[in-house]
Design a protein around this motif. Structure first.
Motif, mmCIF file in Angstrom:
data_model
loop_
_atom_site.group_PDB
_atom_site.id
_atom_site.type_symbol
_atom_site.label_atom_id
_atom_site.label_comp_id
_atom_site.label_asym_id
_atom_site.label_seq_id
_atom_site.Cartn_x
_atom_site.Cartn_y
_atom_site.Cartn_z
ATOM 1 N N PHE A 66 0.856 -1.180 0.000
ATOM 2 C CA PHE A 66 0.000 0.000 0.000
ATOM 3 C C PHE A 66 0.897 1.238 0.000
ATOM 4 O O PHE A 66 2.111 1.131 0.079
ATOM 5 N N TRP A 67 0.278 2.404 -0.077
ATOM 6 C CA TRP A 67 1.021 3.665 0.000
ATOM 7 C C TRP A 67 0.429 4.534 1.095
ATOM 8 O O TRP A 67 -0.794 4.642 1.225
ATOM 9 N N GLY A 68 1.285 5.160 1.884
ATOM 10 C CA GLY A 68 0.828 6.022 2.968
ATOM 11 C C GLY A 68 0.454 7.411 2.517
ATOM 12 O O GLY A 68 -0.304 8.111 3.199
ATOM 13 N N ASP A 69 0.983 7.824 1.369
ATOM 14 C CA ASP A 69 0.566 9.095 0.792
ATOM 15 C C ASP A 69 0.940 9.108 -0.676
ATOM 16 O O ASP A 69 1.745 8.302 -1.144
ATOM 17 N N GLU A 70 0.333 10.033 -1.399
ATOM 18 C CA GLU A 70 0.581 10.126 -2.842
ATOM 19 C C GLU A 70 0.273 11.537 -3.327
ATOM 20 O O GLU A 70 -0.707 12.152 -2.909
ATOM 21 N N ARG A 71 1.145 12.025 -4.173
ATOM 22 C CA ARG A 71 0.856 13.291 -4.845
ATOM 23 C C ARG A 71 -0.313 13.072 -5.811
ATOM 24 O O ARG A 71 -0.446 11.982 -6.369
ATOM 25 N N TYR A 72 -1.128 14.111 -5.998
ATOM 26 C CA TYR A 72 -2.312 13.925 -6.843
ATOM 27 C C TYR A 72 -1.938 14.135 -8.311
ATOM 28 O O TYR A 72 -2.302 15.138 -8.955
ATOM 29 N N LEU A 164 -9.508 6.917 7.643
ATOM 30 C CA LEU A 164 -8.241 6.260 7.334
ATOM 31 C C LEU A 164 -7.406 7.108 6.388
ATOM 32 O O LEU A 164 -6.176 7.133 6.469
ATOM 33 N N VAL A 165 -8.089 7.776 5.460
ATOM 34 C CA VAL A 165 -7.415 8.529 4.392
ATOM 35 C C VAL A 165 -8.057 9.903 4.288
ATOM 36 O O VAL A 165 -9.275 10.038 4.413
ATOM 37 N N THR A 166 -7.228 10.911 4.073
ATOM 38 C CA THR A 166 -7.758 12.256 3.897
ATOM 39 C C THR A 166 -6.929 12.981 2.845
ATOM 40 O O THR A 166 -6.022 12.398 2.248
ATOM 41 N N VAL A 167 -7.247 14.241 2.624
ATOM 42 C CA VAL A 167 -6.530 15.062 1.648
ATOM 43 C C VAL A 167 -5.521 15.938 2.378
ATOM 44 O O VAL A 167 -5.889 16.694 3.282
ATOM 45 N N LEU A 176 -3.008 12.810 -1.331
ATOM 46 C CA LEU A 176 -3.731 11.848 -0.498
ATOM 47 C C LEU A 176 -2.798 11.393 0.612
ATOM 48 O O LEU A 176 -1.591 11.238 0.402
ATOM 49 N N THR A 177 -3.353 11.155 1.782
ATOM 50 C CA THR A 177 -2.511 10.732 2.896
ATOM 51 C C THR A 177 -3.284 9.898 3.903
ATOM 52 O O THR A 177 -4.481 10.109 4.108
#
Length: 242
Positions: A66-72, A164-167, A176-177
């Motif tokens: 999985f990924w803990g955060d990602e650039r949009y 669990l996930v927010t912006v 996303l994080t």
């Protein structure tokens, strides 16, 4: 929380120690739960770690990434955390695409993508809304502003405690994080921090008292193990806290 701080001689030593720690978690997780789950971080520091993992002979069919955060950005964008991990690791091993769980970045609004990934996580871990599943390992980095994942100082994402996930937001750009309560649900959180420019932030993160909204990495206090792996350049002044 079981907190450990290790200061390694240099970045290669830091990577080797991180690899050793991750490998030690895989077999017990598979024996106990039938799978091993890991959330990846972006940035330059973990790239050699991913390259090292790619050289290992592991039960890839039982490993879920999985990924803990990602650039949009799109998955093929040069700034994509997913793309970096695929090139360094995932494209080099025989892991099924169904075991790779990237954050979606194709919705019209990042908030819609955050909901979509949260629903995916709930389905995968078989938890109800409001429950926080436990990843086996959550990898994190830390910026020189003490942000981690995409939890930046004085941003709204720091106030989200029921998701669990927010912006996240960096200079007006959405990301996303994972939320910090979800990160804290992990069985093991591993920070990889390298470079002298991280010293001031680390001093505040490890200080007896400081403002968590200014230094978001202070919010990471997992229920399981917390490892701070620092290279000498970053950690020389906190070595005594080991």
């Amino acid at each position: 929380m079981n907190k450990k701080i290790e200061v390694l001689s240099d970045k290669p030593a830091l990577v080797n120690r991180a690899l050793e720690l991750i490998l030690s978690k895989i077999e017990p997780a598979i024996q106990e739960r039938g799978q091993f789950t890991i959330a990846l971080s972006g940035g330059s520091t973990p790239k050699p770690l991913y390259e090292a993992i790619a050289t290992q002979k592991l039960p890839w069919d039982k490993i879920h990434v999985f990924w803990g955060d990602e650039r949009y950005v799109s998955p093929d964008h040069q700034d994509s955390n997913q793309l970096m991990a695929r090139r360094a690791w995932l494209d080099k091993v025989e892991i099924s695409e169904s075991n790779i769980h990237p954050m979606p970045t194709d919705a019209a609004e990042p908030s819609q993508a955050a909901v979509k990934y949260e629903e995916h996580l709930q389905k995968f871990f078989q938890v109800s809304p409001g429950e926080f599943p436990a990843l086996d390992v959550n990898l994190l980095g830390m910026g020189d502003d003490a942000h981690t994942a995409s939890l930046f100082p004085h941003t709204e994402a720091l106030n989200v405690k029921d998701r669990l996930v927010t912006v996240g937001n960096k200079d007006g750009n959405s990301r996303l994080t994972f939320t910090y309560p979800f990160i804290n649900a992990a069985r093991c959180v591993i920070f990889l921090v390298a470079g002298e420019n991280k010293k001031p932030a680390l001093a505040q993160v490890f200080a007896p008292q400081a403002d968590s909204s200014t230094y978001p990495s202070r919010l990471i206090q997992p229920q399981g193990e917390l490892w701070w792996l620092l290279d000498q350049a970053a950690g020389s002044e906190v070595a005594h806290q080991k």
